[in-house]
Scaffold this active site. Structure first.
Site, PDB file in Angstrom:
ATOM      1  N   LYS A  79    -120.188  -8.777  -9.022  1.00 38.91           N
ATOM      2  CA  LYS A  79    -118.973  -8.287  -8.378  1.00 38.91           C
ATOM      3  C   LYS A  79    -117.973  -8.038  -9.498  1.00 38.91           C
ATOM      4  CE  LYS A  79    -115.615  -7.921  -5.234  1.00 38.91           C
ATOM      5  NZ  LYS A  79    -115.386  -9.023  -4.292  1.00 38.91           N
ATOM      6  N   ILE A  80    -117.313  -6.902  -9.464  1.00 38.59           N
ATOM      7  CA  ILE A  80    -116.247  -6.607 -10.421  1.00 38.59           C
ATOM      8  C   ILE A  80    -115.077  -5.967  -9.673  1.00 38.59           C
ATOM      9  CG2 ILE A  80    -117.745  -6.298 -12.429  1.00 38.59           C
ATOM     10  CD1 ILE A  80    -117.178  -3.158 -11.927  1.00 38.59           C
ATOM     11  N   SER A  81    -113.953  -5.871 -10.336  1.00 40.03           N
ATOM     12  CA  SER A  81    -112.843  -5.076  -9.830  1.00 40.03           C
ATOM     13  C   SER A  81    -113.205  -3.594  -9.961  1.00 40.03           C
ATOM     14  CB  SER A  81    -111.573  -5.349 -10.641  1.00 40.03           C
ATOM     15  OG  SER A  81    -111.240  -6.716 -10.600  1.00 40.03           O
TER      16      SER A  81
ATOM     17  N   THR B 180    -108.089  -4.457  -9.992  1.00 40.38           N
ATOM     18  CA  THR B 180    -107.524  -3.297  -9.287  1.00 40.38           C
ATOM     19  C   THR B 180    -106.054  -3.542  -8.981  1.00 40.38           C
ATOM     20  OG1 THR B 180    -109.699  -2.867  -8.349  1.00 40.38           O
ATOM     21  CG2 THR B 180    -107.839  -1.768  -7.303  1.00 40.38           C
ATOM     22  N   ALA B 181    -105.694  -4.794  -8.728  1.00 42.30           N
ATOM     23  CA  ALA B 181    -104.289  -5.144  -8.483  1.00 42.30           C
ATOM     24  C   ALA B 181    -103.413  -4.719  -9.654  1.00 42.30           C
ATOM     25  CB  ALA B 181    -104.159  -6.651  -8.249  1.00 42.30           C
TER      26      ALA B 181
ATOM     27  N   HIS C   7    -106.550 -11.981  -2.836  1.00 46.11           N
ATOM     28  CA  HIS C   7    -107.364 -12.981  -2.146  1.00 46.11           C
ATOM     29  C   HIS C   7    -106.524 -13.754  -1.117  1.00 46.11           C
ATOM     30  CE1 HIS C   7    -110.259 -11.750  -5.028  1.00 46.11           C
ATOM     31  NE2 HIS C   7    -109.862 -12.514  -6.016  1.00 46.11           N
TER      32      HIS C   7
END
Length: 268
Positions: A54-56, A107-108, A151
């Site tokens: 899982k990655i951004s 991404t944030a 989150h």
């Protein structure tokens, strides 16, 4: 044995519960799960230290030469990161703004840059990158003026007496009319197991939904926030039809994010 990185957040643990606990068949593949904060996973993939992860979505811009994107297991949603502060009135009078961000490659971080450039192009900023779970405390202690929370943070910041500056998810949707491409699953191109992985992830998702109470108990071993309603809200927001298959709309959203990253030197 394939090294498989996921975050400890409820949506990831829910998605991969069936695989981690060996509840489903895995097409003859064996996985060694590495459970870390998403920015740690981003950086491990930059070093090619993980086979699958899982990655951004932001990080994929830098990883697309070595990794392929899977259509299953990602996080695309109408709910995105939120920008918070302790005191909105005080914020208006600041010329230098200290910003707490949950990692350079998240991404944030990219969404906050797009928002900042559009709304505060002439304001000065000081950026500090840190693990996502430290940001709310940083704002409470006034060690940062604003912070971007992801989150579980988006569900609990108001309970801590903090105020909303901007919902970056709404900002992205207004700008693009596309879902917010928060995270995705990638695998090293050399493995050539994309289809098998997508099938395994979909079966794991189906198992979690059909054994929801069992999955919830497992999630609590990893979650930063143990309140059951918060965990359920998190799953409802970030596990959806795009998690099974991001489809054309999801691919468009990731392509749009990458195009915008190409045009900007983010937090340079």
């Amino acid at each position: 044995m394939l090294k498989f990185g996921i975050s400890p957040c409820p949506n990831d643990i829910f998605i991969f519960f069936g695989i981690i606990e060996k509840k489903i068949k895995t097409e003859g593949l064996d996985f060694d799960f590495v459970i870390e904060d998403v920015e740690t996973l981003n950086n491990l993939c930059m070093e090619k230290a993980l086979d699958i992860s899982k990655i951004s979505a932001h990080a994929f811009y830098y990883l697309q030469n070595d990794y392929i994107m899977l259509s299953s297991g990602g996080a695309l949603s109408e709910y995105g990161p939120v920008v918070i502060t302790k005191n909105l009135e005080k914020l208006k009078n600041l010329s230098n703004i200290k910003i707490a961000l949950p990692g350079r490659l998240t991404t944030a971080s990219a969404l906050m840059w797009f928002y900042w450039q559009k709304n505060f192009p002439n304001k000065k900023y000081i950026v500090e990158f840190m693990p996502f779970y430290k940001i709310i405390d940083k704002i409470i202690k006034e060690e940062a003026d604003i912070g971007v929370v992801i989150h579980e943070g988006r569900f609990i910041y108001s309970l801590k007496g903090l105020e909303l500056v901007e919902d970056l998810g709404k900002f992205w949707i207004q700008e693009t009319s596309l879902p917010i491409p928060l995270g995705l699953i990638i695998s090293q191109k050399s493995l050539n197991i994309k289809k098998a992985l997508e099938k395994i992830i979909q079966e794991s998702l189906n198992y979690a939904y059909s054994h929801f109470d069992e999955a919830m108990k497992f999630i609590k071993k990893y979650s930063q926030e143990l309140d059951e309603d918060v965990i359920k809200s998190h799953i409802q927001c970030y596990v959806n039809k795009f998690t099974f298959d991001m489809g054309e709309k999801g691919i468009q959203a990731i392509d749009e994010l990458i195009k915008r990253i190409e045009r900007h030197a983010i937090w340079s």
